[in-house]
Design a protein around this motif. Structure first.
Motif, PDB file in Angstrom:
ATOM      1  N   THR A 148       0.835  -1.196   0.000  1.00  0.00           N
ATOM      2  CA  THR A 148       0.000   0.000   0.000  1.00  0.00           C
ATOM      3  C   THR A 148       0.876   1.256   0.000  1.00  0.00           C
ATOM      4  O   THR A 148       1.832   1.355   0.766  1.00  0.00           O
ATOM      5  CB  THR A 148      -0.905   0.018   1.242  1.00  0.00           C
ATOM      6  N   SER A 149       0.524   2.216  -0.848  1.00  0.00           N
ATOM      7  CA  SER A 149       1.167   3.530  -0.830  1.00  0.00           C
ATOM      8  C   SER A 149       0.213   4.527  -1.491  1.00  0.00           C
ATOM      9  O   SER A 149       0.235   4.727  -2.710  1.00  0.00           O
ATOM     10  CB  SER A 149       2.511   3.518  -1.559  1.00  0.00           C
ATOM     11  N   ALA A 150      -0.639   5.123  -0.670  1.00  0.00           N
ATOM     12  CA  ALA A 150      -1.686   6.010  -1.183  1.00  0.00           C
ATOM     13  C   ALA A 150      -1.087   7.277  -1.777  1.00  0.00           C
ATOM     14  O   ALA A 150      -0.243   7.924  -1.163  1.00  0.00           O
ATOM     15  CB  ALA A 150      -2.655   6.362  -0.056  1.00  0.00           C
ATOM     16  N   LYS A 151      -1.554   7.626  -2.971  1.00  0.00           N
ATOM     17  CA  LYS A 151      -1.079   8.835  -3.650  1.00  0.00           C
ATOM     18  C   LYS A 151      -2.136   9.936  -3.685  1.00  0.00           C
ATOM     19  O   LYS A 151      -1.860  11.034  -4.173  1.00  0.00           O
ATOM     20  CB  LYS A 151      -0.658   8.482  -5.081  1.00  0.00           C
ATOM     21  N   ALA A 152      -3.321   9.615  -3.177  1.00  0.00           N
ATOM     22  CA  ALA A 152      -4.411  10.602  -3.183  1.00  0.00           C
ATOM     23  C   ALA A 152      -5.163  10.516  -1.863  1.00  0.00           C
ATOM     24  O   ALA A 152      -6.345  10.195  -1.826  1.00  0.00           O
ATOM     25  CB  ALA A 152      -5.350  10.361  -4.362  1.00  0.00           C
ATOM     26  N   ARG A 153      -4.463  10.823  -0.780  1.00  0.00           N
ATOM     27  CA  ARG A 153      -5.040  10.632   0.546  1.00  0.00           C
ATOM     28  C   ARG A 153      -6.114  11.667   0.854  1.00  0.00           C
ATOM     29  O   ARG A 153      -7.151  11.336   1.388  1.00  0.00           O
ATOM     30  CB  ARG A 153      -3.912  10.664   1.596  1.00  0.00           C
ATOM     31  N   LEU A 154      -5.849  12.946   0.543  1.00  0.00           N
ATOM     32  CA  LEU A 154      -6.834  14.004   0.749  1.00  0.00           C
ATOM     33  C   LEU A 154      -7.066  14.760  -0.554  1.00  0.00           C
ATOM     34  O   LEU A 154      -6.117  15.080  -1.277  1.00  0.00           O
ATOM     35  CB  LEU A 154      -6.367  14.993   1.822  1.00  0.00           C
ATOM     36  N   ILE A 155      -8.341  15.066  -0.811  1.00  0.00           N
ATOM     37  CA  ILE A 155      -8.748  15.755  -2.036  1.00  0.00           C
ATOM     38  C   ILE A 155      -9.613  16.946  -1.642  1.00  0.00           C
ATOM     39  O   ILE A 155     -10.507  16.807  -0.789  1.00  0.00           O
ATOM     40  CB  ILE A 155      -9.526  14.791  -2.949  1.00  0.00           C
ATOM     41  N   ASP A 156      -9.374  18.111  -2.236  1.00  0.00           N
ATOM     42  CA  ASP A 156     -10.158  19.286  -1.856  1.00  0.00           C
ATOM     43  C   ASP A 156     -11.389  19.442  -2.741  1.00  0.00           C
ATOM     44  O   ASP A 156     -11.622  18.641  -3.661  1.00  0.00           O
ATOM     45  CB  ASP A 156      -9.284  20.545  -1.840  1.00  0.00           C
ATOM     46  N   ASP A 242       0.204   9.567   5.894  1.00  0.00           N
ATOM     47  CA  ASP A 242      -0.070  10.199   4.602  1.00  0.00           C
ATOM     48  C   ASP A 242      -0.094   9.206   3.456  1.00  0.00           C
ATOM     49  O   ASP A 242      -0.688   9.478   2.407  1.00  0.00           O
ATOM     50  CB  ASP A 242       0.965  11.292   4.318  1.00  0.00           C
ATOM     51  N   THR A 243       0.518   8.026   3.649  1.00  0.00           N
ATOM     52  CA  THR A 243       0.509   7.003   2.595  1.00  0.00           C
ATOM     53  C   THR A 243      -0.179   5.714   3.036  1.00  0.00           C
ATOM     54  O   THR A 243      -0.510   4.876   2.198  1.00  0.00           O
ATOM     55  CB  THR A 243       1.942   6.640   2.168  1.00  0.00           C
ATOM     56  N   LEU A 244      -0.368   5.551   4.350  1.00  0.00           N
ATOM     57  CA  LEU A 244      -0.958   4.343   4.933  1.00  0.00           C
ATOM     58  C   LEU A 244      -0.191   3.085   4.512  1.00  0.00           C
ATOM     59  O   LEU A 244      -0.772   2.021   4.283  1.00  0.00           O
ATOM     60  CB  LEU A 244      -2.443   4.220   4.569  1.00  0.00           C
ATOM     61  N   GLU A 245       1.131   3.221   4.438  1.00  0.00           N
ATOM     62  CA  GLU A 245       1.957   2.090   4.031  1.00  0.00           C
ATOM     63  C   GLU A 245       1.949   0.964   5.062  1.00  0.00           C
ATOM     64  O   GLU A 245       2.336  -0.162   4.752  1.00  0.00           O
ATOM     65  CB  GLU A 245       3.390   2.570   3.780  1.00  0.00           C
ATOM     66  N   GLY A 246       1.497   1.251   6.272  1.00  0.00           N
ATOM     67  CA  GLY A 246       1.439   0.206   7.294  1.00  0.00           C
ATOM     68  C   GLY A 246       0.202  -0.666   7.229  1.00  0.00           C
ATOM     69  O   GLY A 246       0.087  -1.647   7.971  1.00  0.00           O
ATOM     70  N   VAL A 247      -0.742  -0.350   6.349  1.00  0.00           N
ATOM     71  CA  VAL A 247      -1.956  -1.159   6.220  1.00  0.00           C
ATOM     72  C   VAL A 247      -1.624  -2.509   5.600  1.00  0.00           C
ATOM     73  O   VAL A 247      -0.906  -2.586   4.598  1.00  0.00           O
ATOM     74  CB  VAL A 247      -3.011  -0.439   5.363  1.00  0.00           C
ATOM     75  N   THR A 248      -2.118  -3.574   6.216  1.00  0.00           N
ATOM     76  CA  THR A 248      -1.922  -4.930   5.699  1.00  0.00           C
ATOM     77  C   THR A 248      -3.224  -5.392   5.044  1.00  0.00           C
ATOM     78  O   THR A 248      -4.273  -5.434   5.705  1.00  0.00           O
ATOM     79  CB  THR A 248      -1.535  -5.902   6.833  1.00  0.00           C
ATOM     80  N   ARG A 249      -3.153  -5.731   3.792  1.00  0.00           N
ATOM     81  CA  ARG A 249      -4.340  -6.104   3.015  1.00  0.00           C
ATOM     82  C   ARG A 249      -4.538  -7.623   2.979  1.00  0.00           C
ATOM     83  O   ARG A 249      -3.563  -8.376   2.886  1.00  0.00           O
ATOM     84  CB  ARG A 249      -4.217  -5.596   1.578  1.00  0.00           C
ATOM     85  N   THR A 250      -5.788  -8.041   3.018  1.00  0.00           N
ATOM     86  CA  THR A 250      -6.130  -9.454   2.843  1.00  0.00           C
ATOM     87  C   THR A 250      -6.396  -9.725   1.357  1.00  0.00           C
ATOM     88  O   THR A 250      -6.779  -8.812   0.619  1.00  0.00           O
ATOM     89  CB  THR A 250      -7.372  -9.823   3.671  1.00  0.00           C
ATOM     90  N   PRO A 251      -6.214 -10.976   0.908  1.00  0.00           N
ATOM     91  CA  PRO A 251      -6.434 -11.274  -0.516  1.00  0.00           C
ATOM     92  C   PRO A 251      -7.844 -10.945  -0.985  1.00  0.00           C
ATOM     93  O   PRO A 251      -8.042 -10.453  -2.097  1.00  0.00           O
ATOM     94  CB  PRO A 251      -6.159 -12.777  -0.610  1.00  0.00           C
ATOM     95  N   LEU A 252      -8.834 -11.239  -0.133  1.00  0.00           N
ATOM     96  CA  LEU A 252     -10.228 -10.913  -0.403  1.00  0.00           C
ATOM     97  C   LEU A 252     -10.758 -10.112   0.780  1.00  0.00           C
ATOM     98  O   LEU A 252      -9.994  -9.699   1.648  1.00  0.00           O
ATOM     99  CB  LEU A 252     -11.037 -12.195  -0.617  1.00  0.00           C
ATOM    100  N   ASN A 253     -12.043  -9.866   0.807  1.00  0.00           N
ATOM    101  CA  ASN A 253     -12.625  -9.203   1.970  1.00  0.00           C
ATOM    102  C   ASN A 253     -12.386 -10.052   3.222  1.00  0.00           C
ATOM    103  O   ASN A 253     -12.056 -11.232   3.133  1.00  0.00           O
ATOM    104  CB  ASN A 253     -14.123  -8.967   1.737  1.00  0.00           C
TER     105      ASN A 253
END
Length: 572
Positions: A148-156, A242-253
């Motif tokens: 994970t590396s968010a590039k659009a965390r906040l949008i105005d 700001d990037t949420l690189e620490g989020v661990t994703r599961t393969p599915l929900n």
């Protein structure tokens, strides 16, 4: 920043752990004393004689059953899990069909560095797809392959992706955060985040607040206890929020990736799953202490009782954050919930019978403060996901929350890797979003969020993305947009007194425990998978007298390197 100031902040951060360590020590001592007081020594029995009854079929109960089998050596057929719904997993949901669309009521954020007991337990649970591998290995391997590396965390409001590397703090706000981390919890009874920053309204306009708030679903009126615990427990995330690189994703929900393999393991071991069976009341022995004696059941409309015998134990889910949730569809708003939380009602009844079982009122007393609404979009093809990918710079699964900071609903969306459901066709795509302020009028759809159809929710989103010119083609692809209103989803964050949440195993208990996001576990943070699993492990080990270590909370807030990074982040 001057080095002397940085050193001062670092020292303050290191000192901030004292109160938490003391609380943890006290908790472990009372747990040891409670084991010593038990009249039945289960450690001396190779196979436990009694039975175990779990009230509620969420992750905590399923994890508790696994601990009983693995570490308590209890045969599966001596374990029963009662669940009022026809499906198990509690708030870990992921359901739907290709024809009618899919539903995620929310997304559980896992974390590799902090979910100590979760990962340890699921190393014991075989993957459904490959029984030679564990669920933990399966999840972590997938996550490492899809970082994970968010590039659009906040949008105005103008559709601009904001640069959020700076937290946006003033010096007084930095010092207020540090003072909070140093303040003992016993001084924070009933306090809100807003009260702590009462003379600093700017704090609630910072990049930090928008990102922290929407990542964890805090409100200004949320408990200062919980905000403080999150700041300490998730201090690793502070430097990468700001990037949420620490989020661990599961393969599915999480239902497909976590609950289904755990349930399959338990069924194979012979655990009895009693679905559509609600525990409506619990009677206790009329003696000193807390001994559960009778469960009152509503089993598909038939009332009956179950009497606990001498060696039996009862572990109750004392509340559920997704209780009373309702679903709408593309053309129908989610109905107004019937405000009768089954789990909260049961908690009220048992708390009135015995001291030390907590107080549900602060959590279930005001839905205007505890509700928010999510929505899940199911589409043919990937037209909308491609538009979002081109806009955000993130392929599906590589980003995280995209928050529209000027949205009157404070709307956010998440696009997971596809497919996200085990039965999702390859030519369909899904994503979900949520809004924290459901009573406010939309910026483009002039209705409160809670009164909007799925089509209206998607319309509002397209305007915030500045993709309204694509509305007709996007809507032509849509199979369904399912709104989900959850009146109590933020209940665990409500301001409270320390005594309002019961201990997992209350003082004086011989056979009764509580597990959920509404029990008290010093140093740990609610609204997480880890909290459910840790509570279950404490309950089972204490009631069964299992002499095995429970994974402690990792003391990241003591790590000088982590603290230095946090200080540097605060001054970016």
């Amino acid at each position: 920043m001057e080095k002397s100031n940085m050193a001062k902040l670092l020292v303050l951060g290191l000192a901030a752990t004292a109160a938490g360590v003391a609380a943890k020590t006290l908790y472990s001592r009372t747990g040891k004393a409670r084991k010593e007081k038990r009249s039945i020594d289960k450690k001396n029995s190779t196979i436990p004689k009694g039975k175990a009854y779990f009230v509620g079929g969420g992750l905590g109960s399923l994890a508790g059953a696994a601990y009983l089998i693995r570490d308590g050596k209890m045969p599966g057929n001596q374990i029963t899990i009662f669940e009022g719904m026809p499906i198990f997993g509690g708030s870990n949901d992921g359901i739907g069909t290709p024809e009618k669309g899919f539903v995620c009521r929310g997304g559980r954020m896992l974390n590799e560095e902090t979910y100590e007991n979760f990962w340890e337990l699921f190393r014991s649970i075989p993957s459904l797809g490959n029984p030679d591998r564990s669920v933990t290995d399966e999840i972590l391997d997938f996550d490492h392959a899809h970082p994970t590396s968010a590039k659009a965390r906040l949008i105005d409001k103008d559709g601009n992706i904001l640069n959020v590397k700076s937290m946006g703090f003033t010096q007084s706000e930095r010092m207020a955060l540090l003072r909070l981390m140093n303040t003992p919890e016993e001084k924070l009874d009933d306090m809100t985040i807003e009260e702590w920053f009462a003379d600093m309204p700017h704090f609630f306009t910072t990049n930090f607040w928008y990102m922290w708030q929407t990542t964890f679903a805090f409100q200004k009126w949320s408990s200062l206890f919980e905000f403080r615990r999150y700041m300490r427990r998730m201090i690793l995330e502070f430097s990468r929020i700001d990037t949420l690189e620490g989020v661990t994703r599961t393969p599915l929900n999480q239902y497909d990736s976590v609950i289904r393999p755990l349930e399959a393991y338990l069924r194979k071991e012979g655990v009895v799953f009693a679905e559509n069976c609600t525990v409506t009341d619990i009677d206790f022995a009329e003696v000193e202490g807390i001994t559960a004696k009778v469960l009152h059941l509503n089993d598909l409309g038939i009332t009956r009782t179950l009497e606990l015998e001498e060696n039996d134990i009862c572990i109750m889910t004392n509340a559920c954050m997704t209780d009373s949730a309702t679903l709408g569809d593309l053309y129908t708003p989610a109905p107004a919930p019937v405000l009768k939380p089954i789990s909260g009602e049961l908690w009220s009844m048992v708390a009135a019978k015995k001291q030390g079982l907590g107080n549900p009122y602060p959590f279930f007393g005001d839905i205007s403060e505890t509700n928010w609404e999510s929505f899940t979009v199911t589409s043919k093809g990937n037209r909308l996901l491609k538009l979002i990918e081109n806009y955000s710079g993130n392929t599906p699964g590589s980003g995280a929350l995209m928050t529209f900071k000027d949205s009157s609903w404070l709307m956010s969306i998440v696009v997971a890797a596809q497919p996200h459901f085990v039965n999702q066709p390859m030519d369909q795509t899904i994503f979900w979003g949520y809004g924290l302020y459901t009573d406010r009028l939309g910026d483009y759809v002039k209705k409160p969020m809670k009164d909007c159809t799925g089509e209206e929710l998607l319309t509002e989103l397209l305007f915030h993305l500045h993709m309204q010119d694509h509305k007709d083609e996007v809507m032509a692809d849509v199979i369904n947009v399912i709104p989900c209103m959850m009146p109590y989803v933020d209940a665990q964050f409500q301001p409270r007194k320390m005594a309002d949440r019961p201990e997992v195993v209350p003082d004086g208990s011989t056979n009764f425990a509580m597990i959920s996001q509404f029990v008290e576990i010093p140093e740990d943070m609610v609204f997480t998978e880890e909290y459910s699993v840790r509570a279950a492990r404490i309950a089972v080990y204490t009631l069964m007298g299992i002499d095995k270590k429970i994974c402690p909370v990792t003391p990241h807030a003591k790590n000088p390197g982590v603290l230095l990074k946090a200080v540097q982040t605060a001054y970016r």
